[in-house]
Scaffold this motif. Structure first.
Motif, PDB file in Angstrom:
ATOM      1  N   TYR A   1      62.952 -22.363  11.142  1.00 39.38           N
ATOM      2  CA  TYR A   1      63.808 -23.296  11.891  1.00 39.38           C
ATOM      3  C   TYR A   1      64.904 -23.855  10.987  1.00 39.38           C
ATOM      4  CZ  TYR A   1      65.116 -27.295  14.825  1.00 39.38           C
ATOM      5  OH  TYR A   1      65.809 -28.221  15.577  1.00 39.38           O
TER       6      TYR A   1
ATOM      7  N   THR B   1      70.021 -27.099  18.825  1.00 38.73           N
ATOM      8  CA  THR B   1      69.749 -26.306  17.631  1.00 38.73           C
ATOM      9  C   THR B   1      69.276 -24.920  18.050  1.00 38.73           C
ATOM     10  OG1 THR B   1      67.453 -27.086  17.530  1.00 38.73           O
ATOM     11  CG2 THR B   1      69.103 -28.351  16.288  1.00 38.73           C
TER      12      THR B   1
ATOM     13  N   PRO C   1      66.441 -22.322  18.284  1.00 39.95           N
ATOM     14  CA  PRO C   1      64.981 -22.394  18.252  1.00 39.95           C
ATOM     15  C   PRO C   1      64.391 -21.418  17.231  1.00 39.95           C
ATOM     16  CG  PRO C   1      65.789 -22.162  20.510  1.00 39.95           C
ATOM     17  CD  PRO C   1      66.945 -21.875  19.598  1.00 39.95           C
TER      18      PRO C   1
ATOM     19  N   PHE D   1      59.528 -24.544  17.413  1.00 34.79           N
ATOM     20  CA  PHE D   1      60.440 -25.642  17.096  1.00 34.79           C
ATOM     21  C   PHE D   1      61.783 -25.459  17.814  1.00 34.79           C
ATOM     22  CE2 PHE D   1      57.465 -25.675  13.555  1.00 34.79           C
ATOM     23  CZ  PHE D   1      57.187 -27.031  13.436  1.00 34.79           C
ATOM     24  N   PHE D   2      62.213 -26.510  18.515  1.00 36.28           N
ATOM     25  CA  PHE D   2      63.507 -26.484  19.205  1.00 36.28           C
ATOM     26  C   PHE D   2      63.906 -27.919  19.507  1.00 36.28           C
ATOM     27  CE2 PHE D   2      60.391 -26.800  22.543  1.00 36.28           C
ATOM     28  CZ  PHE D   2      60.977 -27.551  23.538  1.00 36.28           C
ATOM     29  N   GLY D   3      65.156 -28.101  19.909  1.00 38.21           N
ATOM     30  CA  GLY D   3      65.606 -29.432  20.296  1.00 38.21           C
ATOM     31  C   GLY D   3      67.069 -29.644  20.012  1.00 38.21           C
TER      32      GLY D   3
ATOM     33  N   ALA E   1      62.536 -31.850  16.887  1.00 37.57           N
ATOM     34  CA  ALA E   1      61.876 -30.541  16.977  1.00 37.57           C
ATOM     35  C   ALA E   1      60.356 -30.676  16.895  1.00 37.57           C
ATOM     36  CB  ALA E   1      62.394 -29.626  15.878  1.00 37.57           C
TER      37      ALA E   1
END
Length: 266
Positions: free
Chosen positions: A54, A154, A156, A160-162, A236
């Motif tokens: 990430y 962002t 991914p 994890f992402f966001g 994230a």
């Protein structure tokens, strides 16, 4: 990386000792001027590779400057006697992606499977801004920097992402040009701004209500300038929901023994 000259080296060591003893519990912006500061994410080893990816996919928001060995709470490459169980002014503890507590140290939570990630921080370019006569408003008003969750996504990686969290510092248009030139030289401290001008364009509707940190005054003739922020991983983490995670409290960083100019591209 270059270690600090002896007087500042003593200052950073004494500041970490003050943090460790709870003599200092506040934000670290403007302290130990010239020393590199870092955002912290601590995860179980089974989640570390995904988070590393990430960071690699999002180098502006999550610029890596250090990673520990599994289970090691020392970071000798970043500073004398650093102990990640004690050396932040405040820690956030997450369980299943939910922040469940903040605490002064994490000694009783430490596990042999934990990995420490240190990410570059925009506090590292604040010294350069101040030297150019562009002292950030959070420093002049002696408050924490303003931080907002934007609508800038962002990339991914695994679970994890966001969206990107951004810091805001106001300047006049003329000052903003110089601020952009200066901060562009610090890619490991988030580099150039992501946005300037209308906050609504990036999903921010009230500058007086930051998601993290403190609001600062924006004077007539000034425009808000937004940089990526190392609190982005906390969003994230909220989305990925690892069973256990520890981060720094926003604005309360690890102060290292390295020069912030080591993050600069001259």
């Amino acid at each position: 990386m270059t270690q600090l000259a002896t007087p500042l080296l003593q200052q950073t060591y004494e500041l970490r000792q003050a943090i460790r003893s709870r003599a200092h519990t506040g934000p670290t912006s403007g302290l130990a001027t010239g020393a590199m500061q870092g955002n912290i994410v601590i995860l179980p080893a089974e989640w570390a590779n995904e988070f590393l990816l990430y960071c690699q996919k999002n180098p502006i928001a999550c610029p890596l400057i250090g990673v520990s060995e599994v289970g090691d709470f020392h970071l000798p490459d970043l500073g004398k006697d650093i102990d990640m169980r004690h050396d932040l002014p405040e820690y956030y503890v997450y369980r299943d992606g939910v922040k469940v507590e903040s605490r002064a140290d994490i000694a009783d939570l430490w596990r042999d499977d934990l990995v420490v990630f240190v990410l570059g921080c925009s506090f590292s370019f604040e010294n350069a801004l101040s030297q150019a006569g562009l002292t950030p408003r959070n420093i002049s008003e002696d408050v924490n920097v303003s931080m907002y969750e934007s609508n800038i996504a962002t990339v991914p990686a695994g679970r994890f992402f966001g969206n990107t969290v951004v810091t805001m510092r106001p300047y006049t248009p003329k000052e903003a040009i110089r601020a952009i030139q200066i901060t562009t030289r610090f890619p490991k401290a988030h580099g150039a701004p992501l946005h300037f001008g209308t906050p609504q364009d990036i999903g921010i509707h009230d500058l007086d209500k930051p998601d993290f940190g403190d609001a600062v005054s924006v004077k007539d003739g000034e425009v808000p300038i937004f940089w990526a922020c190392g609190v982005t991983p906390q969003v994230a983490v909220r989305n990925a929901k690892p069973p256990f995670c520890i981060t720094h409290a926003p604005g309360k960083m690890l102060v290292t023994d390295m020069l912030d100019m080591d993050l600069a591209v001259l």
